[in-house]
Structure formats: C-alpha cells, structure tokens
Design a protein around this motif. Structure first.
Motif, PDB file in Angstrom:
ATOM      1  N   HIS A   1     -33.578   2.594 -29.081  1.00 45.27           N
ATOM      2  CA  HIS A   1     -32.577   1.523 -28.959  1.00 45.27           C
ATOM      3  C   HIS A   1     -31.259   2.019 -28.352  1.00 45.27           C
ATOM      4  N   HIS A   2     -31.131   3.325 -28.146  1.00 47.12           N
ATOM      5  CA  HIS A   2     -29.954   3.818 -27.411  1.00 47.12           C
ATOM      6  C   HIS A   2     -30.299   4.141 -25.964  1.00 47.12           C
TER       7      HIS A   2
ATOM      8  N   GLU B   1     -30.276   8.124 -38.499  1.00 44.39           N
ATOM      9  CA  GLU B   1     -31.360   7.184 -38.738  1.00 44.39           C
ATOM     10  C   GLU B   1     -32.689   7.875 -39.026  1.00 44.39           C
TER      11      GLU B   1
ATOM     12  N   HIS C   1     -28.332   9.820 -33.346  1.00 41.57           N
ATOM     13  CA  HIS C   1     -29.307   8.902 -33.934  1.00 41.57           C
ATOM     14  C   HIS C   1     -30.290   9.626 -34.863  1.00 41.57           C
TER      15      HIS C   1
HETATM   16 FE   LIG Z   1     -29.638   4.438 -33.686  1.00 41.21          FE
END
Ligand SMILES: [Fe+2]
Ligand code: HEM
Ligand code: HEM
Lengths: 236, 476, 50
Positions: free
Chosen positions: B253-254, B206, B202
């Motif tokens: 969000h993970h 991101e 991530h």
């Molecule tokens: Fe992500």
C-alpha cells in the motif's frame, strides 16, 4: 504443563506451524516481487532515450527535454511524456516522444555525465536540507507545504504564473532557483519557506532534480494535476 | 515477581524506561511547536522551523518507543527465562553509549539543523529521510548497540526456559533489527530510496512491532490477570500468522505511486485490507480474558497496567485498523496520499498500538520495583489516562476533518497544484481542525504531566491492604 | 480477455495482474491452501496421540 488439546483449532502446534508457513511464503513472495520491481525501477540511460524506450525512472538527461503529464487512455491515468512534440492536451493523444527539447539553464545538450552529477548534487541537497519534513515528494513526507512530485509542471511556475513573475526571472528554472536561495524574500502566503542557506549551485541542482522527478512514472499520482482551473470554492 | 529483589536485567530496564519517558516529553513539546506553527507561521520562523520541530517530534517518538521496547524485553526476559540476563554489564554500557549518542544527535538537530548538500551532511548532521533522519554515524552506533541487546536476549533464553513468548520475541527482534539496515544507504534514485525506506517504516510498524506488541501484551495479560499461558500462547501464534500474513505483503500500500509497477495496487490493497483482522482478534482476546477472570472472581493485579493495555487494544484496532483501512485502497489513496489523512491515522495508530502498551509495561515495572502484589489506580493515574486518550482521539478527529477538506478542495477541486494546496490550507474547516488539534495537544501534555507524577508516586499511594475482589471492582 | 502485458514493462507478475483481483487471489490461495494440509497432518498426529 501442556494440556491435551481436544481439537486441531486449539492446538498451539497447529498455529505455530501455520504461522511459520505463512510468514515464510509472504517473505519469499516479497523478495521475489522486490527483485522484479528493482529491475523495473533502475534509472534509465541516455541510450534508452535515443532508442525511445520508456522507463519508469528515466535518465537524468530528461532535463534536456520538454515534459508533459497527460492522460494515457490505455493505462487509465496520467503519465509523464518526455519530449512529446505533438501532444493533444484534449485527447491525450501522443504521436511522438523523446523529440522536443527544452533548454535548461540555457542548454539542451547536458551530457549524461553532467546530468547525473547535477541530479546527484540535487538529491544530496534535498536530504541535507530536509525538504521532506515540510513537503511531500512522491507524496511522502510532511504536509506543511505543497507536494513537489510534479512541481516542475505546476502552472504557478509557468511563464504566466505568479511565482515566476514574482522572482522577476524569465525562465522557469531560473525562477525556481532564485526562489530557493531566498525563499523568505518571496513570500506567497503567511506561511513561508525558511532560508536554508541553499547556494546557487545547490539551487540549480535541486531544480534539476525537480524536473527529473516530474518525469518519473507515478501511476497517475497526483490525479488531474493542474487540470482543473477556476474551480469555485464557495466556502472559502 | 519476587518481592523487592529485582534481577539486574530489570534494573537495566528501569533505566531504559526513564529515558523513554523523558523523550516522550520532548516529543510532545516539539509536536506542540509544530502545531502552533500551522496556525501562527511566524512562530520561531527561521529560528526553529517547522521541519526541525517535526523532525525532533517524530524522531523522539521512534526513539523513545525503541527505548521502551528494549526496556520491556529486559524486564520480562529474566522473569520468563527464570535466569539473570546474560551480559547485563555490557548491556548497561550499551545503554550509556546509546543515550549519549541520542543526546548528541538531538543537539545537532536543534542547533545545526541543516548542512550543505554533500555526503558529509548525511554522515554528521542528518540523512533527511522522515523518521530515520539520524546521521549515518549514529546509524552505525545504533546497530552496534542493538547487536549487544540481541546477544543478551539470545544468550539468556538459551540458558533459561524457552517460553513461547520468548521464542516469538527472539525471531521478531532479529527481523526488527535487520530491517533497519534497509534504511541505511544512499541512492540518487528517489523511487528506489523510498522503496527501501518503507521496508523500515512499514515492516516495523505493521509487522515486526505489531508482533512484538502481541508477545509483550501476552506477558502483561499473564501478569495482570493470571491468564492461562497455554491460551495466551495459542493466540500469540494466531496473531503472528495473521499479522505477518497480511502485513508483509501489505507493504504494497506504499508502492502505489512512487515509481513502482502497477501490480502493487492489487497486492497492497488486498493484503493490507486484511491487516485489521488480527487487531480485532487482539481486542477480543483481551476482553474475553478479562471477562473470564472476573467471572472466576479473580482480581486484577495491576489496574493501571491493565487499563493501558485495554487502551492499546482498542486504540490499535481503531487507529491502525479502522483509520488505516480508510485510506488503504488505491482508489482512495490516490486522493488522500500526502494529505493530513496519514497524519490523522499516524497519530492514533502510533498512540494506540505502541504508546499505550509501553506505558502499561512501565506501570508493571513500577509495581515490580516496589514489590507490590497488587496495584490500584490513583486519581492522578486515572486523569492521566483519560486526558491522554481523549486528547489523542480528539486530535485524530480534528486532523481527519482537516484531511477531508484538504482531499476535497486541494486534490478533488484544484488538481493538487501549489495554488490548490494553499486554497485548501486557508479553508475554514481546515483551519478549525488545526485549532482543535492544538487544543487537544494541550490536553495530552497535561495528561503527560500527570502521568509522570503518577509513575513517581503511585506505589506510595496504595491502600495499606488491598482486599481481593475489591480491586476488580475498582476499574469500574 | 488475456493481456500479456498490462504495464509499461511486461513481467511475470504483471501478467498475473489481469484484473482487479487476479494476482491477489492467486497469492492468497498459494498461502492458504497448504494450511489445509497442515490441518489434516496435525489431526492425524492428534488422533495417534502424539
Ligand atoms: Fe503501511
Ligand atoms: C502534544 C501533542 C501532539 C502534537 C501537538 C502533535 C503535532 C504534530 C504535528 C504538527 C505533526 C506534523 C504533521 C505534518 O507534517 O503536517 C505531527 C506529526 C506526527 N506526530 Fe504528532 N503531535 C502530538 C502528539 C503525538 C503523539 C502522542 C504521537 C504518537 C504517539 C504523534 C505521532 C506523530 C507522527 C507519527 C507524525 C508523522 C505523521 C505523518 O507524517 O503522517 N504525535 N504531530
Ligand atoms: C500500528 C500500526 C500502524 C502504525 C503505527 C501506522 C503508522 C502510519 C504512519 C505514521 C503513516 C504515515 C507515514 C508517512 O509519514 O508518510 C502511515 C501511512 C499509512 N498507513 Fe499506517 N500505520 C499502522 C497500521 C496500518 C494499517 C493496519 C493499515 C491498513 C489497514 C495502514 C495503512 C496505511 C496507509 C495506506 C498509509 C499510507 C498513507 C499514504 O502515504 O498515502 N496502516 N501509517
């Protein structure tokens, strides 16, 4: 080269300072949160289980216990219940924990050391065989095969389930281990699991890992696991 | 750019780009195999199983993007700093070592595939962790090569000019490289394992990669449109603020369902919900600059590069922003997590955010190598960009349809069991989505073939004289 | 209203997590508020012609 900016909003320096500040705070917060989470995510010990302390990631000795996955009215989702003697499956009311044992490969007295060794081998095997590039574990991985998060609790492996019947074994763990060693001999669908050369010891260790994983508190993922039976899929 | 005379660093960049494009082809080939297996499971069963095809598919993707990213930095570094890349010999050596290592790793993936369940397998064959399966010996090699790269970047910038773009890149690349270390250790605790695994995955795609793209995108805007540097760099800092501000804690969000505390629901939901904002900003910025320069009657100096940059801003916004947001709230993610949803999103996001801009950078290098002042789009180039973009969009839509079906049938109706999984997989809607995915994959492969052809021939197909103004109209 | 512990394990962060938005609003505020100070600081510098 620098033109005189007319407003703070078009001043490069304002944005550079803001970017530095925001990035710094976000990074520090993430590190603080990580310390807190790591504290809560340490694997529990056999002592915790004796003292009936619930851990998000329990001790591997949970393989000696019966595991349930029931709705917790306070937290609003399903949670794993380890060794719950009296779990009312209708209301989810749990009046005891860490009591009811369940034999795993004929024993329910796996010591902490033995259980840890089993889990260790299981995790190494899961990585060495690359399970995650077909299945999901805790929901992460590939989507070519079923999620394994709560595979231990899947009704298909229970004593009435088709998978246990198919392998001819008479316990869940033996059925799973038999399947894992020769998955292409026990096809359930056209899409089969390949033969990955899993040995009997590796299979046992992987099954131990699956049982252990089903006892991890995943905040209610997957939802309604195995609860909705006989739903009709009209379009099938 | 300065005629035909390239910096040594830029020549090294061309090497990186070449390997990148080759690996891109391997990625597509193995994706195709995996997609066929969804429909015809006996295809290569027990020979080259889905897991192997998929592993090569996604590893080739990550590795070729890293190659292209390193290449683009070596391309713009001497140009921005105004001096030759320091340590370019060492950099070239590192390139050959890395390429040899990648070749060995891929051969082992394909021919050895799996190993016994012990540490040795993790050291020599595979670590079995999606996206970063590379065995540990290769991890260590990668770290060494990246250290050489970082040294070259820092030493060069310290010697030359410190443009805003370079300052952002330097800070970003350190973070990007450092994060890789978070994915290099083993633990029995799968929750802790996945916690750190997401730090790599991530916080790469991101946060650090997005900022990388904003910086390189700024450079491409300056090169193709002559955009005002002052304005580009202001936008760049705004992007950094918003991307890191939302993306770093958006990591939450993970952490909804992997054994992590419940407070991540809130953090993950609301920080990641803001992640699309900077992506809209990027999109608006590029269109705005385009309109402004056109209004002044200025031409686009490299139409294919600019066209791919436009695809990137739109694709980034749509794939990462919109498709990411669709499943980022925990109430929704509870049902979409671990279904075809992330696959739909992953395809458009990786393509939109990273593939497109890397192709754009490669076109820029092709132009620079030939020493052309302006470069127009050829027919082949036009077909390549159309087939690839439409193909990936169609693939995303197909996967989204399958994902809906899987979510409703397996998760909603059947409680996520083994049986529920296979009922959903057999559903007509699901199967059709998989069929369309394969078809659109073929379109992407066709587009790829044209892309390679175009990259090799585009400079020879330029009109003898490109008049100003005409070039700007050409895109229409 | 206020629950000292909203999770299995009580911690500082789970205490801030009192409802659907509390924790995240606190964190966002913490990040955004000081930007106001940065803004006025820059304005001052701009006006004094730095
Ligand atoms: Fe992500
Ligand atoms: C020929 C075209 C392609 C085909 C046929 C294809 C096919 C596939 C297949 C079958 C999977 C496995 C999904 C699963 O686990 O169920 C996959 C995964 C993936 N592919 Fe592709 N792919 C193609 C092109 C691309 C492109 C162009 C990209 C990115 C730019 C990409 C990025 C990915 C990613 C990131 C994953 C992992 C998704 C996840 O785990 O959520 N693929 N692809
Ligand atoms: C360029 C940027 C991005 C790329 C390349 C990307 C790629 C991916 C990939 C490949 C996955 C699947 C991981 C796996 O295999 O398990 C994923 C998951 C996810 N992405 Fe992104 N993403 C990007 C941006 C975003 C943004 C901006 C959001 C939110 C607004 C987002 C939300 C999510 C969520 C919620 C998941 C988790 C799905 C799940 O496991 O349930 N992504 N992303």
């Amino acid at each position: 080269m620098e033109n005189k900016p007319t407003s703070v909003w078009t001043s490069n320096r304002f944005w550079r300072r803001s970017a530095t500040w925001i990035t710094g705070v976000a990074a520090v917060l993430l590190i603080l949160l990580t310390f807190d989470s790591m504290g809560q995510m340490q694997m529990g010990t056999a002592e915790d289980i004796q003292n009936k302390v619930t851990k998000r990631i329990p001790s591997p000795v949970v393989i000696n216990y019966k595991i349930d996955y029931v709705l917790d009215p306070y937290r609003g989702h399903e949670v794993p219940i380890i060794g719950g003697k009296t779990v009312d499956s209708a209301t989810g009311k749990v009046s005891s924990k860490f009591e009811e044992k369940e034999k795993f490969f004929g024993r329910d007295d796996w010591s902490e050391e033995e259980a840890r060794a089993l889990i260790h081998k299981g995790k190494l095997t899961i990585q060495a065989k690359n399970c995650m590039d077909c299945h999901t574990l805790l929901g992460n991985g590939a989507y070519y095969a079923p999620d394994l998060t709560k595979a231990w609790l899947d009704p298909a492996w229970s004593s009435e389930g088709p998978l246990q019947a198919m392998t001819g074994a008479n316990s869940k763990e033996e059925a799973m281990a038999t399947f894992l060693q020769n998955p292409d001999k026990y096809p359930t669908h056209e899409r089969m699991m390949p033969n990955l050369g899993i040995t009997p010891e590796e299979a046992k260790a992987v099954v131990a890992y699956l049982k252990f994983m089903s006892a991890i508190d995943t905040n209610g993922f997957p939802r309604n696991f195995g609860k909705i039976k006989g739903a009709v899929d009209a379009r099938k | 750019m300065q005629g035909n005379r390239l910096y040594e660093g830029q020549k090294l960049a061309l090497k990186y780009f070449t390997v990148a494009i080759v690996l891109f082809g391997a990625q597509l080939l193995f994706g195709l195999i995996a997609a066929i297996q969804y429909l015809y499971p006996s295809f290569l069963f027990n020979t080259l199983d889905f897991s192997i095809a998929r592993m090569v598919h996604i590893n080739a993707l990550v590795v070729w993007l890293l190659y292209a990213m390193i290449g683009a930095v070596y391309w713009l570094l001497p140009d921005e700093a105004g001096v030759e890349v320091v340590g370019v010999k060492l950099g070239t050596l590192a390139f050959y070592i890395l390429t040899a290592a990648v070749a060995v790793v891929v051969l082992v993936y394909i021919f050895v595939q799996v190993g016994p369940g012990n540490e040795m397998t993790l050291w020599l064959i595979t670590e079995g962790r999606e996206y970063i399966e590379a065995p540990r010996w290769a991890d260590i090699g990668i770290v060494a090569v990246v250290l050489v790269f970082l040294y070259n970047v820092y030493a060069t910038v310290l010697k030359g000019k410190h443009s805003g773009i370079l300052v952002v890149l330097m800070a970003d690349l350190i973070a990007l490289a450092g994060l890789y270390l978070a994915g290099m250790f083993y633990t029995d605790n799968i929750a802790v394992d996945q916690y750190w695994w997401w730090w790599v995955v991530h916080l790469w795609v991101e946060a650090t990669w997005e900022v990388y793209v904003a910086a390189v995108g700024g450079y491409i805007l300056i090169k193709t449109l002559n955009a005002n540097r002052q304005v580009v760099e202001m936008w760049l800092w705004i992007e950094v603020a918003m991307m890191f501000g939302s993306g770093i804690l958006g990591l939450g969000h993970h952490y909804f369902w992997i054994g992590t505390p419940e407070y991540w629901w809130e953090i993950g939901a609301l920080f990641s919900a803001l992640e699309p904002v900077p992506l809209v900003g990027l999109f608006v910025h590029v269109l705005y600059d385009w309109g402004k320069e056109r209004g002044k009657g200025n031409s686009i100096k490299n139409i294919p590069a600019f066209a791919w940059l436009t695809v990137e801003t739109f694709g980034n916004f749509l794939g990462a922003g919109v498709w990411g947001f669709m499943h980022t709230l925990p109430q929704i993610n509870l049902y979409t997590h671990g279904t075809q949803w992330p696959a739909a999103h992953g395809h458009l996001a990786f393509f939109g955010a990273y593939v497109a801009i890397m192709i754009s950078a490669i076109y820029l290098a092709v132009q620079g190598k030939a020493g052309l002042k302006e470069m127009k789009m050829t027919k082949a180039g036009w077909w390549a960009i159309s087939l690839i973009t439409v193909g990936v969009l169609l693939m995303t839509v197909s996967l989204t349809l399958s994902a809906y079906t899987q979510t409703m049938v397996e998760r909603g109706m059947h409680g996520a069991t083994w049986e529920g999984y296979f009922i959903a997989q057999a559903n007509k809607w699901f199967v059709q989505g998989m069929g369309w995915r394969l078809a659109s994959g073929l379109a992407v492969v066709a587009g790829y073939a044209l892309l390679v052809y175009d990259l090799l021939t585009v400079t020879k197909k330029q009109p003898a004289e490109v008049t100003e103004g005409e070039a700007a109209v050409q895109t229409a | 209203m206020f629950e000292p512990c909203t999770d299995i394990v009580c911690s500082f962060w789970s205490m801030l997590n009192q409802g659907p938005m509390t924790l995240t609003i606190i964190l966002h505020t913490l990040i955004v508020l000081p930007m106001i100070w940065i803004y006025f600081d820059e304005k001052k510098k701009l006006q004094s012609g730095e």
